[in-house]
Design a protein around this motif. Sequence first.
Motif, PDB file in Angstrom:
ATOM      1  N   GLN A  49       0.823  -1.211   0.000  1.00 57.82           N
ATOM      2  CA  GLN A  49       0.000   0.000   0.000  1.00 57.82           C
ATOM      3  C   GLN A  49       0.856   1.259   0.000  1.00 57.82           C
ATOM      4  O   GLN A  49       0.554   2.223  -0.705  1.00 57.82           O
ATOM      5  N   ASP A  50       1.940   1.249   0.777  1.00 57.33           N
ATOM      6  CA  ASP A  50       2.825   2.412   0.788  1.00 57.33           C
ATOM      7  C   ASP A  50       3.480   2.615  -0.581  1.00 57.33           C
ATOM      8  O   ASP A  50       3.671   3.751  -1.029  1.00 57.33           O
ATOM      9  N   TYR A  51       3.808   1.527  -1.248  1.00 57.82           N
ATOM     10  CA  TYR A  51       4.400   1.617  -2.584  1.00 57.82           C
ATOM     11  C   TYR A  51       3.397   2.195  -3.578  1.00 57.82           C
ATOM     12  O   TYR A  51       3.740   3.070  -4.391  1.00 57.82           O
ATOM     13  N   LEU A  52       2.161   1.742  -3.502  1.00 58.49           N
ATOM     14  CA  LEU A  52       1.119   2.304  -4.366  1.00 58.49           C
ATOM     15  C   LEU A  52       0.935   3.792  -4.088  1.00 58.49           C
ATOM     16  O   LEU A  52       0.790   4.598  -5.015  1.00 58.49           O
ATOM     17  N   ASP A  53       0.976   4.152  -2.810  1.00 65.09           N
ATOM     18  CA  ASP A  53       0.841   5.566  -2.442  1.00 65.09           C
ATOM     19  C   ASP A  53       2.022   6.386  -2.953  1.00 65.09           C
ATOM     20  O   ASP A  53       1.850   7.530  -3.383  1.00 65.09           O
ATOM     21  N   LEU A 247      14.673  14.345  -4.138  1.00 66.55           N
ATOM     22  CA  LEU A 247      14.598  14.610  -2.707  1.00 66.55           C
ATOM     23  C   LEU A 247      13.196  14.366  -2.146  1.00 66.55           C
ATOM     24  O   LEU A 247      13.054  13.898  -1.010  1.00 66.55           O
ATOM     25  N   MET A 248      12.184  14.654  -2.921  1.00 68.55           N
ATOM     26  CA  MET A 248      10.819  14.413  -2.444  1.00 68.55           C
ATOM     27  C   MET A 248      10.486  12.919  -2.470  1.00 68.55           C
ATOM     28  O   MET A 248       9.732  12.424  -1.633  1.00 68.55           O
ATOM     29  N   ARG A 249      11.068  12.211  -3.407  1.00 67.74           N
ATOM     30  CA  ARG A 249      10.954  10.742  -3.393  1.00 67.74           C
ATOM     31  C   ARG A 249      11.645  10.199  -2.142  1.00 67.74           C
ATOM     32  O   ARG A 249      11.129   9.293  -1.470  1.00 67.74           O
ATOM     33  N   GLU A 250      12.821  10.747  -1.841  1.00 71.44           N
ATOM     34  CA  GLU A 250      13.556  10.353  -0.642  1.00 71.44           C
ATOM     35  C   GLU A 250      12.736  10.650   0.616  1.00 71.44           C
ATOM     36  O   GLU A 250      12.684   9.831   1.551  1.00 71.44           O
ATOM     37  N   THR A 254      11.943   7.887   3.509  1.00 74.78           N
ATOM     38  CA  THR A 254      12.462   7.986   4.876  1.00 74.78           C
ATOM     39  C   THR A 254      11.336   8.192   5.895  1.00 74.78           C
ATOM     40  O   THR A 254      11.418   7.700   7.022  1.00 74.78           O
ATOM     41  N   LYS A 255      10.312   8.909   5.514  1.00 71.79           N
ATOM     42  CA  LYS A 255       9.188   9.115   6.428  1.00 71.79           C
ATOM     43  C   LYS A 255       8.513   7.790   6.763  1.00 71.79           C
ATOM     44  O   LYS A 255       8.123   7.542   7.918  1.00 71.79           O
ATOM     45  N   HIS A 256       8.393   6.914   5.759  1.00 75.54           N
ATOM     46  CA  HIS A 256       7.732   5.628   6.001  1.00 75.54           C
ATOM     47  C   HIS A 256       8.654   4.599   6.643  1.00 75.54           C
ATOM     48  O   HIS A 256       8.184   3.698   7.336  1.00 75.54           O
ATOM     49  N   ILE A 257       9.957   4.726   6.426  1.00 77.46           N
ATOM     50  CA  ILE A 257      10.891   3.764   7.006  1.00 77.46           C
ATOM     51  C   ILE A 257      11.359   4.194   8.391  1.00 77.46           C
ATOM     52  O   ILE A 257      11.422   3.375   9.324  1.00 77.46           O
ATOM     53  N   PHE A 258      11.666   5.489   8.557  1.00 76.97           N
ATOM     54  CA  PHE A 258      12.241   5.991   9.806  1.00 76.97           C
ATOM     55  C   PHE A 258      11.286   6.849  10.627  1.00 76.97           C
ATOM     56  O   PHE A 258      11.583   7.170  11.775  1.00 76.97           O
ATOM     57  N   GLY A 259      10.188   7.278  10.008  1.00 73.40           N
ATOM     58  CA  GLY A 259       9.273   8.176  10.707  1.00 73.40           C
ATOM     59  C   GLY A 259       9.734   9.618  10.726  1.00 73.40           C
ATOM     60  O   GLY A 259       9.204  10.442  11.471  1.00 73.40           O
ATOM     61  N   LYS A 260      10.726   9.969   9.908  1.00 71.30           N
ATOM     62  CA  LYS A 260      11.240  11.329   9.833  1.00 71.30           C
ATOM     63  C   LYS A 260      11.923  11.520   8.485  1.00 71.30           C
ATOM     64  O   LYS A 260      12.148  10.551   7.741  1.00 71.30           O
ATOM     65  N   ARG A 282      19.112   9.653  -0.574  1.00 68.06           N
ATOM     66  CA  ARG A 282      19.208   8.304  -0.016  1.00 68.06           C
ATOM     67  C   ARG A 282      18.199   7.411  -0.718  1.00 68.06           C
ATOM     68  O   ARG A 282      17.019   7.743  -0.806  1.00 68.06           O
ATOM     69  N   GLY A 283      18.674   6.277  -1.205  1.00 67.40           N
ATOM     70  CA  GLY A 283      17.794   5.327  -1.888  1.00 67.40           C
ATOM     71  C   GLY A 283      17.663   4.061  -1.079  1.00 67.40           C
ATOM     72  O   GLY A 283      18.659   3.546  -0.551  1.00 67.40           O
ATOM     73  N   TYR A 284      16.450   3.552  -0.990  1.00 69.27           N
ATOM     74  CA  TYR A 284      16.190   2.359  -0.170  1.00 69.27           C
ATOM     75  C   TYR A 284      15.453   1.300  -0.981  1.00 69.27           C
ATOM     76  O   TYR A 284      14.301   1.477  -1.352  1.00 69.27           O
ATOM     77  N   TYR A 285      16.164   0.223  -1.254  1.00 71.60           N
ATOM     78  CA  TYR A 285      15.540  -0.940  -1.871  1.00 71.60           C
ATOM     79  C   TYR A 285      15.533  -2.124  -0.917  1.00 71.60           C
ATOM     80  O   TYR A 285      14.813  -3.082  -1.108  1.00 71.60           O
ATOM     81  N   GLY A 286      16.359  -2.052   0.132  1.00 75.43           N
ATOM     82  CA  GLY A 286      16.409  -3.134   1.100  1.00 75.43           C
ATOM     83  C   GLY A 286      15.700  -2.816   2.396  1.00 75.43           C
ATOM     84  O   GLY A 286      15.366  -3.708   3.169  1.00 75.43           O
ATOM     85  N   GLY A 287      15.472  -1.515   2.675  1.00 72.94           N
ATOM     86  CA  GLY A 287      14.855  -1.135   3.940  1.00 72.94           C
ATOM     87  C   GLY A 287      15.795  -1.394   5.096  1.00 72.94           C
ATOM     88  O   GLY A 287      17.009  -1.522   4.932  1.00 72.94           O
TER      89      GLY A 287
END
Length: 392
Positions: A49-53, A247-250, A254-260, A282-287
């Motif tokens: 769902q987060d990915y769709l969002d 940066l907005m993708r980042e 980060t908001k969904h992974i770290f809460g900030k 910062r790019g996150y494919y592994g979380g």
Amino acid sequence: MGSNNPDSSSDSSPDSSSPLITLTNPTPSELPKIFTLSHPKWGPALTLQDYLDREAYLTTVPLSKNGGITHWLLTLSSPPSPSGERPILASCESIKKRAFYTTPSGSVREGVAHGIASVFTDPEYRGRGYASRMMSDLGQRLKTWQDGGEDRPVVFSVLYSDIGKGFYAKHGWAPFRSSHVSWTPSSAAGSPRGKGVKTIGYHELAELCAVDERLLKERLAGLAKEDGGKKRHVALAPELDQLLWHLMREDFMTKHIFGKTPEVRGAVAGEKGRRVWAVWTRGYYGGLGKTEGNTLHVLRVVVEDEENTAEEELVEGFKAIVGIARAEADEWRSHDVQMWNPTGLVRGLVEKIGVEYEFVERDKESIASLMWYGEEEGEEVDWVANEKYAWC
């Protein structure tokens, strides 16, 4: 997002050369289906769902909003099912971008380029040539897509292949230099920062991007003068909207992974007119569970005065910037720091700062590839400033 292996089956599906197959734009109801298919490949750091969002959100940010992004779908012109549901044979997207290019007279002009991403084929349909058909059709379609006329023609399209050089080269996207410098994260690397070294946030970007654009056009003009206009020197504009897309993708990730969200988006050293700076994302494919898939990518490195004779000052400033990037990578759970395709000057700085690094020549993943739409076939093209900011 990269360009995944598209043709690696469904017996009832038509041949890829069939006139029943068409390249079109998906409907709003088809987009979530396309994103759901690609989630395991490009969205494992997020819930479905987060990915769709996120994908919906990315249609609203600078560069891609107001029609800047186009989603593409290879499907059947006549849906076979009574419900009218169309099969998703292959899909991708393109983003309209500002581009610079030199003319035979040596002048620098502005045109339109398209960045292609998210090339994907449902495993159910792989091995039938659908991605080949889509890319063949797309290459021709983009020649005139969102064309700005004589003042801003479409001059090229680019993509970054994750399946080596052969597949996309076969369809007209020539591979270009694809290398990077890599540093390990370090919690202590960012301190002390040194005199005149400052971090970059959102508010500093507009001025830096304006200077960067001016310097890049000057560089293109200089290259054209050197070779007498024999080559077409091209670059994507390192404009504010291009960096904000990253940066907005980042921020979403980060908001969904770290809460900030991060505050430090880069660093700059030196006095105005003699500055060196880097902007990163910062790019996150592994979380958090697989940090090997996380990278702090340096989007752009700029040396404001390349004739600066104060080498010691430049080296120390660059060393401080790399230190801040490594410290940020450590704080934000990145596996490494990568800087793509450094110029000869920047590569020299890398070697002089005394920080251990690895230089990687990529031959399979993130292969920079360009299709030129110039008037004369066979023109030699030089892709300048082929750094991470150009990726999408």
